[in-house]
Enzyme design. Sequence first.
Site, PDB file in Angstrom:
ATOM      1  N   SER A 157      43.313  37.086  37.631  1.00 56.23           N
ATOM      2  CA  SER A 157      42.209  38.033  37.466  1.00 56.23           C
ATOM      3  C   SER A 157      42.271  39.130  38.532  1.00 56.23           C
ATOM      4  O   SER A 157      43.271  39.844  38.598  1.00 56.23           O
ATOM      5  CB  SER A 157      40.900  37.239  37.512  1.00 56.23           C
ATOM      6  OG  SER A 157      39.872  37.898  36.861  1.00 56.23           O
ATOM      7  N   ASP A 244      40.056  35.271  26.316  1.00 56.43           N
ATOM      8  CA  ASP A 244      39.625  36.374  27.172  1.00 56.43           C
ATOM      9  C   ASP A 244      39.084  37.460  26.241  1.00 56.43           C
ATOM     10  O   ASP A 244      39.287  37.411  25.019  1.00 56.43           O
ATOM     11  CB  ASP A 244      40.831  36.917  27.971  1.00 56.43           C
ATOM     12  CG  ASP A 244      40.758  36.536  29.447  1.00 56.43           C
ATOM     13  OD1 ASP A 244      39.644  36.496  29.997  1.00 56.43           O
ATOM     14  OD2 ASP A 244      41.834  36.307  30.048  1.00 56.43           O
ATOM     15  N   HIS A 276      39.523  32.260  30.358  1.00 56.59           N
ATOM     16  CA  HIS A 276      39.785  32.837  31.679  1.00 56.59           C
ATOM     17  C   HIS A 276      39.763  31.784  32.792  1.00 56.59           C
ATOM     18  O   HIS A 276      40.339  31.992  33.854  1.00 56.59           O
ATOM     19  CB  HIS A 276      38.693  33.880  31.940  1.00 56.59           C
ATOM     20  CG  HIS A 276      39.007  34.858  33.015  1.00 56.59           C
ATOM     21  ND1 HIS A 276      39.883  35.894  32.836  1.00 56.59           N
ATOM     22  CD2 HIS A 276      38.547  34.981  34.295  1.00 56.59           C
ATOM     23  CE1 HIS A 276      39.953  36.612  33.952  1.00 56.59           C
ATOM     24  NE2 HIS A 276      39.157  36.076  34.853  1.00 56.59           N
TER      25      HIS A 276
HETATM   26  N1  NFK Z   1      30.879  37.130  37.020  1.00 53.86           N
HETATM   27  C1  NFK Z   1      32.098  37.018  36.282  1.00 53.86           C
HETATM   28  C2  NFK Z   1      33.000  36.105  37.059  1.00 53.86           C
HETATM   29  C3  NFK Z   1      34.398  36.554  37.103  1.00 53.86           C
HETATM   30  O1  NFK Z   1      34.711  37.633  36.670  1.00 53.86           O
HETATM   31  C4  NFK Z   1      35.430  35.650  37.639  1.00 53.86           C
HETATM   32  C5  NFK Z   1      35.095  34.375  38.042  1.00 53.86           C
HETATM   33  C6  NFK Z   1      36.072  33.508  38.516  1.00 53.86           C
HETATM   34  C7  NFK Z   1      37.381  33.913  38.617  1.00 53.86           C
HETATM   35  C8  NFK Z   1      37.723  35.198  38.224  1.00 53.86           C
HETATM   36  C9  NFK Z   1      36.748  36.069  37.726  1.00 53.86           C
HETATM   37  N2  NFK Z   1      37.054  37.351  37.317  1.00 53.86           N
HETATM   38  C10 NFK Z   1      37.934  38.216  37.879  1.00 53.86           C
HETATM   39  O2  NFK Z   1      38.370  38.211  39.002  1.00 53.86           O
HETATM   40  C11 NFK Z   1      31.833  36.424  34.917  1.00 53.86           C
HETATM   41  O3  NFK Z   1      30.741  35.890  34.696  1.00 53.86           O
HETATM   42  O4  NFK Z   1      32.701  36.449  34.071  1.00 53.86           O
END
Ligand code: NFK
Length: 300
Positions: A157, A244, A276
Amino acid sequence: MYNPKSKDLDREYFPSYHTTRFQDQPEPNMAVQEHFIGLTKQHERDLTEKQGISVDHLRYGGGRRLVDVFYNESTTNQAPLFVFVHGGYWQMLDKSTSCSIVGPLVRRGYRVAVMDYNLCPDVTLETLMKEFAGFINWIFDYAELTNVLEITFAGHSAGAHLLAQILQSQVGINPQRSKKVWALVLLCGVYDLRELYNLESVNPKNILGLTERNVQAVSPMLWEYTDVVIWNSTKIYVVAAEHDSTTFIEQSRRFAELLKKTGFRASFKLFPKYDHFDIIEETAIDESEVSRFLRNIRIE
Ligand SMILES: N[C@@H](CC(=O)c1ccccc1NC=O)C(=O)O
């Protein structure tokens, strides 16, 4: 636009909304994230408490710039190094939620490094990326000091986004160093931040410190890559999960295409069934699809 059909960009950029798990819960998106944090923290504790894995605590700079390196009694001096960079939109998570990947790789002869970085808003994203470039150089120094001949990098991510910087000439990787990099694995990343930085949900009160002017400088999809030939022995896997968002999947697909067109050995892979979060959770299971993919990279 990565998903012209969507009218809800916040949703497109919130990975937790796209899970198909936890549908019996009042808020599946909250549940999937809580589950991810609980389970990955358990994976971290299991390494030292149940799996006989040792850890060295190291530092590559001030603040949260910490690295943990994992190994066991069978790890050889010349063991290949695997480096994992966590996600969390540059504003959450740390190395205690980054260890799922460690066990299966240590059991197959790797030394595995996971790392922390200073988070936004303590630093802006531009500063974080400069500090991350410092980490990349630090890990190559570490590899040289410890006679490591082979390194694989993986990021998830926001961590995949940070890792893309390794390909940028400004980071200053020389051919001796790039030749050691067996593979670059970019899991479920975002590479164009133009749609995302205006979203209050992802970037509340602009804690990433982005403007129309500097957003290009932090978007790997918009960079020019000039040092391509030094990467001709590195395989680049740009991976997305089936569950995703369309936007995330399309960003990965197009980033892989861009890298390929530029001359890198890049390919796009869509992982069926995963979302994800479980794509990372299942790296802890020796025989999961994602674990098998990660270890087959070496023999492909
Ligand atoms: N607040 C985001 C959390 C999120 O994007 C995320 C959580 C854990 C690991 C990676 C993530 N996203 C990108 O870095 C969500 O609810 O999808």
